[in-house]
Design a protein around this motif. Structure first.
Motif, PDB file in Angstrom:
ATOM      1  N   PRO A   1      15.095 106.508  42.653  1.00 13.57           N
ATOM      2  CA  PRO A   1      15.449 105.949  43.973  1.00 13.57           C
ATOM      3  C   PRO A   1      16.609 104.967  43.944  1.00 13.57           C
ATOM      4  O   PRO A   1      17.286 104.781  44.971  1.00 13.57           O
ATOM      5  N   ASN A   2      16.847 104.340  42.792  1.00 13.59           N
ATOM      6  CA  ASN A   2      17.921 103.349  42.735  1.00 13.59           C
ATOM      7  C   ASN A   2      19.218 103.896  42.113  1.00 13.59           C
ATOM      8  O   ASN A   2      20.169 103.153  41.899  1.00 13.59           O
TER       9      ASN A   2
ATOM     10  N   GLN B   1      16.596 112.047  44.320  1.00 15.83           N
ATOM     11  CA  GLN B   1      16.633 110.649  44.727  1.00 15.83           C
ATOM     12  C   GLN B   1      15.234 110.038  44.744  1.00 15.83           C
ATOM     13  O   GLN B   1      15.053 108.844  44.444  1.00 15.83           O
TER      14      GLN B   1
ATOM     15  N   THR C   1      22.715 106.048  41.606  1.00 17.70           N
ATOM     16  CA  THR C   1      23.892 106.578  42.287  1.00 17.70           C
ATOM     17  C   THR C   1      24.377 107.776  41.476  1.00 17.70           C
ATOM     18  O   THR C   1      24.616 107.655  40.275  1.00 17.70           O
TER      19      THR C   1
END
Length: 346
Positions: free
Chosen positions: A132-133, A128, A135
């Motif tokens: 970081p963005n 992550q 899914t």
């Protein structure tokens, strides 16, 4: 007259006559014999697929043996019709002196381990932090305790069966792999890539392992099913491999040319469509809690399985995300093995 009876009568008629050589035949006769051989091979391989992959036998043992016997007889009388991927070659050949090495076009990476929930969360945080963005969707697969293999197919035909080795160079055991009826000599389905490497695990069921040790004529018993699978595959005499009950689960596409796929879940569906067994307990998870529930479930239920597992492999499914995450040393950042504690032997 049913199909089986008609086939049997045709076989008896063929057995009563000696086949002319292809040189003695006209073009049409030679073509008819070649077509008949192709039809026999197709019937036998279809029966293998239904029995070993679908668990749905379509022929009796006698009917299967009859088709195989006819094919063997024709190939003996017409050796020019023999091919490496013929079902007759699954019985194995004589011993080889040296085992060739095979350099993997794409390295077969090892996996980092997580032995508890905290280590699994730490792996997820690392992924992550890099994306970081993102899914993530996760493919959860039972970690079969066996021997990793890379199977190369060109235009749908099996050309190489190699062990993992050190991840860069493995051993070429193609002749032995061909004896395993669970592994297709030709890929099934409509979508066949120009070239593809299917990776998976050769393993031995607990029952077959126990039976093999009972049959061993000396004191050199196998310690566990994993050793039995590896030892049975890595035989210089492929006839010994053919006599052992080895199984296979496909779990990854190493590389593919002429087709595309976008994620691990799709890869598993392709592998199944091509005629390989895929473990029925694979699971697509949307959250890390779901992944952890899967790991806990199979830690309790693993002893009910007919084969041994030593954990769960978790893979971030999206191929683009895998490529962005990359590797560290020889471990992919997008996959991890959740390892179970070893079983205690009394």
């Amino acid at each position: 007259m049913d199909k089986h009876q008609e086939t049997r009568e045709q076989n008896h008629m063929l057995e009563d006559t000696e086949l002319p050589t292809l040189e003695q035949m006209g073009n049409s006769e030679a073509e008819q014999l070649a077509d008949h051989v192709a039809a026999l091979r197709h019937q036998i391989e279809e029966a293998n697929y239904q029995y070993y992959v679908e668990d749905n036998p379509t022929l009796t043992d006698a009917e299967y043996d009859q088709l195989m016997g006819e094919l063997q007889r024709i190939e003996e009388e017409h050796p020019e019709l023999q091919t490496p991927d013929s079902p007759t070659q699954r019985v194995g050949a004589g011993p080889v002196q040296d085992v060739a090495q095979h350099r993997h076009p794409v390295p077969m990476l090892s996996l980092a381990n997580a032995r508890n929930e905290e280590e699994l969360l730490a792996w997820h945080r690392r992924a992550q932090n890099i994306l970081p963005n993102a899914t993530f969707a996760y493919v959860c697969e039972l970690k079969i305790d066996g021997l990793a293999m890379a199977l190369t197919y060109e235009k749908g035909r099996l050309t190489v069966g190699a062990t993992r080795g050190d991840g860069l160079i493995g051993e070429d055991w193609t002749a032995n792999v061909r004896t395993m009826r669970v592994i297709p000599q030709r890929l099934r389905g409509e979508q066949i890539p120009d070239r593809v490497e299917v990776r998976g695990e050769i393993y031995m069921s607990t029952r077959s392992f126990e039976k093999l040790n009972e049959e061993m004529k000396d004191s050199r018993l196998f310690a566990n099913p994993r050793n039995a699978a590896a030892g049975s595959l890595r035989q210089k005499d492929s006839r010994i491999t053919a006599s052992r009950h080895l199984d296979f689960f496909g779990y990854q596409i190493g590389y593919m040319q002429g087709m595309d796929f976008t994620n691990q879940w799709e890869a598993l569906q392709l592998i199944r469509e091509w005629g390989f067994p895929v473990n029925p307990h694979i699971h697509l998870a949307r959250t890390l809690d779901e992944v952890m529930d899967y790991c806990k479930k199979w830690e309790q239920e693993r002893f009910n399985l007919p084969y041994e597992i030593d954990g769960v492999v978790i893979k971030i499914s999206d191929l683009a995300q895998q490529q962005e995450l990359g590797t560290v040393a020889r471990d992919p950042r997008w996959a991890i093995a959740f390892k179970y504690p070893p079983t205690q032997v009394a």
